[in-house]
Design a protein around this motif. Sequence first.
Motif, PDB file in Angstrom:
ATOM      1  N   TYR B  33       0.688  -1.360  -0.196  1.00 16.01           N
ATOM      2  CA  TYR B  33      -0.058   0.023  -0.052  1.00 16.01           C
ATOM      3  C   TYR B  33       0.733   1.436  -0.011  1.00 16.01           C
ATOM      4  N   TYR B  35       0.217   4.956   1.822  1.00 14.64           N
ATOM      5  CA  TYR B  35      -0.541   6.185   2.370  1.00 14.64           C
ATOM      6  C   TYR B  35       0.210   7.351   2.202  1.00 14.64           C
ATOM      7  N   GLN B  37       0.378  11.051   4.390  1.00 12.77           N
ATOM      8  CA  GLN B  37      -0.103  11.662   5.783  1.00 12.77           C
ATOM      9  C   GLN B  37       0.268  13.155   5.451  1.00 12.77           C
ATOM     10  N   PHE B  42      -3.248  13.666   8.984  1.00 15.94           N
ATOM     11  CA  PHE B  42      -4.424  12.705   8.613  1.00 15.94           C
ATOM     12  C   PHE B  42      -3.876  11.836   7.296  1.00 15.94           C
ATOM     13  N   LEU B  43      -4.211  10.607   7.758  1.00 15.61           N
ATOM     14  CA  LEU B  43      -3.545   9.350   6.739  1.00 15.61           C
ATOM     15  C   LEU B  43      -4.832   8.852   5.915  1.00 15.61           C
ATOM     16  N   ILE B  45      -5.396   6.414   2.401  1.00 22.31           N
ATOM     17  CA  ILE B  45      -4.822   5.408   1.396  1.00 22.31           C
ATOM     18  C   ILE B  45      -4.946   6.031  -0.025  1.00 22.31           C
ATOM     19  N   GLU B  58      -7.511   5.152  -4.872  1.00 23.61           N
ATOM     20  CA  GLU B  58      -8.256   6.065  -4.389  1.00 23.61           C
ATOM     21  C   GLU B  58      -8.460   7.385  -4.787  1.00 23.61           C
ATOM     22  N   PHE B  90       3.600   7.102   3.256  1.00 24.34           N
ATOM     23  CA  PHE B  90       3.912   5.775   4.030  1.00 24.34           C
ATOM     24  C   PHE B  90       3.749   4.512   3.034  1.00 24.34           C
ATOM     25  N   LEU B 102      -1.397  -4.498   9.063  1.00 24.33           N
ATOM     26  CA  LEU B 102      -0.479  -3.525   8.167  1.00 24.33           C
ATOM     27  C   LEU B 102       0.804  -3.319   8.850  1.00 24.33           C
ATOM     28  N   PHE B 104       4.106  -0.970   8.602  1.00 27.76           N
ATOM     29  CA  PHE B 104       4.353   0.260   7.768  1.00 27.76           C
ATOM     30  C   PHE B 104       5.918   0.583   7.776  1.00 27.76           C
ATOM     31  N   GLY B 105       6.316   1.281   6.852  1.00 30.04           N
ATOM     32  CA  GLY B 105       7.893   1.687   6.420  1.00 30.04           C
ATOM     33  C   GLY B 105       7.922   2.885   7.375  1.00 30.04           C
TER      34      GLY B 105
END
Lengths: 114, 113
Positions: B33, B35, B37, B42-43, B45, B58, B90, B102, B104-105
């Motif tokens: 994925y 994402y 931010q 606010f995160l 996708i 999206e 991310f 999930l 995350f990096g």
Amino acid sequence: AQSVSQHNHHVILSEAASLELGCNYSYGGTVNLFWYVQYPGQHLQLLLKYFSGDPLVKGIKGFEAEFIKSKFSFNLRKPSVQWSDTAEYFCAVKGSNAGNMLTFGGGTRLMVKP
Amino acid sequence: DTAVSQTPKYLVTQMGNDKSIKCEQNLGHDTMYWYKQDSKKFLKIMFSYNNKELIINETVPNRFSPKSPDKAHLNLHINSLELGDSAVYFCASSQSATGGELFFGEGSRLTVL
């Protein structure tokens, strides 16, 4: 569509105080619920998750959350916070028809004063 | 070993430029994925790939083009960068597209001047 609302944007507490962060979601079906934490300058880490079963979920570092289906809520709690808990906390929801797509709330910034 | 790694961690560039962010996961997961931010944390996708195939897109501007050469890699290329693209991006991965935590990096902070 699923959505998540975190009502507290900023919370400031003294060490040893109790913590409760609110999370409400909107989704008509079965949900999986998550709390992630983001320490300053770091990536998101999973604190705890709810899939099914006991609605009181215990996570890492003394955190817990309670799923109340009738209130569409999944509030995060910790009885006694520490300075090291200073971070951004994100609630997230995944609906049963949403694949593995997480929808995140806007986050709550927690500052714990030593 | 870092489970989900992104490069670069920081990227500062001028408007109009084209840039790429790379992501690799060594967890053997099928799904990855991106994402975004924003400055208010606010995160949201952007994309999801499962076994190299796009499964979530999206309503992201088509200046953003993800590419997955194999299931362990998901890169994000951004054309004609705009000020509003400044954010932390991310990468994440999960065991499958239907469930699982999930991972995350560490994020890639993009600043467009």
